[in-house]
Design an enzyme around this catalytic site. Structure first.
Site, PDB file in Angstrom:
ATOM      1  CE  LYS A 174      -1.758   2.888   2.977  1.00  0.00           C
ATOM      2  NZ  LYS A 174      -1.456   4.008   2.174  1.00  0.00           N
ATOM      3  N   GLY A 227       7.132   3.972   8.549  1.00  0.00           N
ATOM      4  CA  GLY A 227       6.267   5.282   8.676  1.00  0.00           C
ATOM      5  C   GLY A 227       6.533   5.852  10.090  1.00  0.00           C
ATOM      6  CB  SER A 228       4.847   8.183  12.063  1.00  0.00           C
ATOM      7  OG  SER A 228       3.465   7.708  12.138  1.00  0.00           O
ATOM      8  N   GLY A 232       3.339   3.195  13.705  1.00  0.00           N
ATOM      9  CA  GLY A 232       3.863   1.861  13.810  1.00  0.00           C
ATOM     10  C   GLY A 232       3.137   1.411  15.038  1.00  0.00           C
ATOM     11  CD  GLU A 249      13.246  -0.915   9.508  1.00  0.00           C
ATOM     12  OE1 GLU A 249      13.845  -0.232   9.919  1.00  0.00           O
ATOM     13  OE2 GLU A 249      13.785  -2.118   9.098  1.00  0.00           O
ATOM     14  CB  CYS A 283      13.624   7.778   8.662  1.00  0.00           C
ATOM     15  SG  CYS A 283      14.739   6.974   7.589  1.00  0.00           S
TER      16      CYS A 283
HETATM   17  P1  NAD Z   1       2.811   7.778   8.651  1.00  0.00           P
HETATM   18  O1  NAD Z   1       2.909   6.871   9.691  1.00  0.00           O
HETATM   19  O2  NAD Z   1       1.455   8.646   8.773  1.00  0.00           O
HETATM   20  O3  NAD Z   1       2.105   6.860   7.428  1.00  0.00           O
HETATM   21  C1  NAD Z   1       2.936   5.963   6.596  1.00  0.00           C
HETATM   22  C2  NAD Z   1       2.208   5.033   5.726  1.00  0.00           C
HETATM   23  O4  NAD Z   1       1.177   4.382   6.825  1.00  0.00           O
HETATM   24  C3  NAD Z   1       1.398   5.682   4.878  1.00  0.00           C
HETATM   25  O5  NAD Z   1       1.298   4.659   3.615  1.00  0.00           O
HETATM   26  C4  NAD Z   1      -0.140   5.678   5.574  1.00  0.00           C
HETATM   27  O6  NAD Z   1      -1.049   5.732   4.755  1.00  0.00           O
HETATM   28  C5  NAD Z   1      -0.160   4.601   6.620  1.00  0.00           C
HETATM   29  N1  NAD Z   1      -1.099   4.727   7.376  1.00  0.00           N
HETATM   30  C6  NAD Z   1      -1.364   5.875   8.249  1.00  0.00           C
HETATM   31  N2  NAD Z   1      -2.152   5.419   9.159  1.00  0.00           N
HETATM   32  C7  NAD Z   1      -2.327   3.961   9.025  1.00  0.00           C
HETATM   33  C8  NAD Z   1      -3.031   2.924   9.865  1.00  0.00           C
HETATM   34  N3  NAD Z   1      -3.885   3.362  11.025  1.00  0.00           N
HETATM   35  N4  NAD Z   1      -2.959   1.630   9.519  1.00  0.00           N
HETATM   36  C9  NAD Z   1      -2.202   1.124   8.511  1.00  0.00           C
HETATM   37  N5  NAD Z   1      -1.635   2.176   7.738  1.00  0.00           N
HETATM   38  C10 NAD Z   1      -1.517   3.371   8.135  1.00  0.00           C
HETATM   39  O7  NAD Z   1       4.023   8.363   8.288  1.00  0.00           O
HETATM   40  P2  NAD Z   1       4.403   9.427   7.127  1.00  0.00           P
HETATM   41  O8  NAD Z   1       3.969  10.575   7.619  1.00  0.00           O
HETATM   42  O9  NAD Z   1       3.972   8.867   5.854  1.00  0.00           O
HETATM   43  O10 NAD Z   1       6.150   9.114   7.026  1.00  0.00           O
HETATM   44  C11 NAD Z   1       6.945   9.868   7.806  1.00  0.00           C
HETATM   45  C12 NAD Z   1       7.282   8.845   8.854  1.00  0.00           C
HETATM   46  O11 NAD Z   1       8.137   7.881   8.450  1.00  0.00           O
HETATM   47  C13 NAD Z   1       8.509   9.598   9.786  1.00  0.00           C
HETATM   48  O12 NAD Z   1       8.224   9.542  10.873  1.00  0.00           O
HETATM   49  C14 NAD Z   1       9.810   9.028   8.902  1.00  0.00           C
HETATM   50  O13 NAD Z   1      10.948   9.120   9.961  1.00  0.00           O
HETATM   51  C15 NAD Z   1       9.423   7.621   9.089  1.00  0.00           C
HETATM   52  N6  NAD Z   1      10.315   6.845   7.970  1.00  0.00           N
HETATM   53  C16 NAD Z   1      10.970   5.777   8.513  1.00  0.00           C
HETATM   54  C17 NAD Z   1      11.817   5.159   7.751  1.00  0.00           C
HETATM   55  C18 NAD Z   1      12.707   4.057   8.274  1.00  0.00           C
HETATM   56  O14 NAD Z   1      13.344   3.297   7.444  1.00  0.00           O
HETATM   57  N7  NAD Z   1      13.004   3.783   9.616  1.00  0.00           N
HETATM   58  C19 NAD Z   1      11.837   5.476   6.431  1.00  0.00           C
HETATM   59  C20 NAD Z   1      11.290   6.445   5.903  1.00  0.00           C
HETATM   60  C21 NAD Z   1      10.128   7.151   6.523  1.00  0.00           C
END
Ligand code: NAD
Length: 477
Positions: A174, A227-228, A232, A249, A283
């Site tokens: 997704k 993601g965040s 997570g 991650e 990140c």
């Molecule tokens: P986010 O957590 O808002 O969203 C990430 C993904 O999760 C998106 O595809 C979103 O649609 C999906 N999502 C949101 N809510 C969800 C739920 N309840 N259930 C399932 N999926 C859901 O994060 P973001 O704002 O898109 O990305 C930025 C974050 O990602 C930052 O914190 C960044 O540090 C982190 N990040 C980490 C890495 C790593 O490798 N550690 C790499 C890139 C980004």
């Protein structure tokens, strides 16, 4: 305006609900494309296609050299669409065109790399007794669901998908709702490589709808989330309810320690890429610098010169170095953090507010005199805002760097490599950079300590989390 669709079971599928997601160019705030928004029905289709392909053992029973050849073909076809896909990625994400094209090439590299490992996943024989032959085999989980963020839309797909594919899982990805378009160009490469239907499905929908439904789907056996931290944790709860494994991650608040003997030009070069590149939406961004009192003034001067020199503009304009943040919400958030830092006593020696132009541009911001209690020192800003903190003795520097709930990256700048390796051993972070931020490659393991997540992506270590161990005991009587 072009309309894009979901890629399910080898076909382009519209949203049954006929809902669309509009995608903006963050440099102009104008809509540049739209994509069918996946709802539960499209998630069901994608999961059932993946499940069917797994149950038919298409990838599992494919001779391993053939699986490897298919992966090399995916790599070749991905390189062929890198220009086209990179352009779309540059428009939807805002980042520099060369960096966007590189993301496609990174995906190709990942597939080439893991292709070479498909036939090297060996089990063990275990001594039990003279009349029992006991051995282990490594097996995939089944349907693996991958949820990716918008800051590296293709690289994040590449690192988890290549591993998932090399180990025989069937995958549903997704994409993020802010940057879903470029992944459809990658899906075209999958078609050109003649990947059997159902092995890889790519859908786009909202996180709290398609995302959460996908993770909780009864036929999903394994989850990879990037993601965040906040999301997570929700994903982990959902996986715990089904007792399935999850790789997470997450975010970071990485600090670079600058010792008095550091080459300050190394620090400035790293700042250019690691906090102002991709507008700081990285990140492992070098979002904090912990600097010895004796060199702080000189470094601040150099950081101000760097900030002034950066060419601000859209990623698709030649020479742009400070590109926009992803959205209006993100710009509000980043500017809000800078403002709160200033209100709490930090000094904005450069920037501090949004840029005076169309689109979602934030000024390159350097905050001096930041202290550990300020939110700009503790929280992930995810924008071009660098917090500079001062230290006097080495133990204090380590304590400041580790004073965070995150543990993704860390760094140290010094000419003394003994001191560098001592510092690396003290930093609570999954990756440590010495004298240059981002030294890794597709072959180096990547992941977080503390709340930045667990498991590892990339490298040989990455394979472990995509496989389960089966033990077989044969009675020889
Ligand atoms: P986010 O957590 O808002 O969203 C990430 C993904 O999760 C998106 O595809 C979103 O649609 C999906 N999502 C949101 N809510 C969800 C739920 N309840 N259930 C399932 N999926 C859901 O994060 P973001 O704002 O898109 O990305 C930025 C974050 O990602 C930052 O914190 C960044 O540090 C982190 N990040 C980490 C890495 C790593 O490798 N550690 C790499 C890139 C980004």
């Amino acid at each position: 305006m072009e309309k894009y669709n979901n890629f399910i079971n080898g076909q382009w599928i519209d949203s049954e609900a006929k809902e669309i997601i509009k995608v903006e160019d963050p440099a102009t705030a104008k809509v540049i494309g739209e994509i069918a928004c996946a709802k539960n029905s499209e998630v069901d289709l994608a999961v059932s296609a993946a499940k069917e392909s797994f149950n038919k053992r298409i990838l599992v029973d494919m001779p391993l050299l053939q699986r490897a050849k298919l992966m090399h073909r995916i790599a070749d076809e991905t390189r062929k669409v890198a220009e086209e896909g990179g352009k779309l990625l540059c428009y939807e994400n805002g980042k520099n065109l060369a960096a966007a094209i590189k993301e496609f090439n990174d995906v190709a590299d990942m597939f080439d790399y893991y292709a070479g490992l498909t036939d090297k996943l060996e089990g063990k024989t275990i001594p039990v007794s003279h009349n029992v032959f006991d051995y282990t085999v490594l097996e995939p989980f089944g349907v693996s669901a991958h949820i990716v963020p918008w800051n590296y839309p293709l690289s994040m797909i590449g690192r988890s998908l290549a591993c998932s594919f090399a180990t025989g899982n069937s995958t549903v990805i997704k994409t993020a709702e802010l940057t879903p378009l470029s992944a459809t160009i990658f899906a075209k490469a999958l078609q050109n490589a003649e990947v059997p239907a159902g092995l890889i499905n790519i859908i786009c929908g909202y996180g709290n709808e398609a995302g959460s439904y996908l993770v909780s789907h009864p036929d999903v056996n394994h989850v990879v989330f990037t993601g965040s931290v906040a999301t997570g944790k929700k994903i982990l709860h959902s996986c715990a309810d089904k007792a399935i494994p999850a790789i997470v991650e997450l975010g970071g608040k990485s600090a670079g320690i600058v010792y008095p003997d550091a080459d300050l030009n190394d620090v400035v070069d790293s700042a250019k890429h690691a906090i102002f590149g991709v507008a700081g939406q990285i990140c492992t961004a070098m979002s904090r610098l912990v600097v010895h009192k004796s060199v702080k003034d000189e470094l601040i001067e150099k950081l101000v010169d760097l900030s002034k020199s950066l060419k601000v503009g859209p990623g698709y304009e030649e020479g742009s170095e400070l590109t926009p943040v992803i959205s209006s919400n993100q710009l509000d958030k980043v500017e809000g953090y800078a403002r709160s830092g200033i209100q709490q006593g930090a000094e904005a020696v450069h920037g501090g507010k949004r840029a005076d132009r169309e689109g979602y541009f934030m000024e390159a911001t350097v905050l001096n005199n930041v202290t550990q209690d300020m939110s700009v020192a503790r929280e992930e800003i995810f924008g071009p805002v660098l917090s500079v903190l001062e230290y006097q003795d080495t133990e204090e520097a380590i304590a400041i760097a580790n004073d965070t709930e995150y543990g993704l990256g860390g760094g140290v700048f010094t000419k003394d490599l003994n001191k560098a390796s001592w510092t690396a051993s003290k930093l609570q972070a999954g990756q440590v950079y010495v004298n240059k931020w981002f030294t890794g490659s597709h072959a180096t393991p990547f992941g977080g300590y503390k709340q930045s997540g667990y498991s590892r992506e990339k490298g040989v270590d990455g394979l472990k989390s995509y496989l389960q161990v089966k033990n077989v005991g044969i009675s020889l009587n």
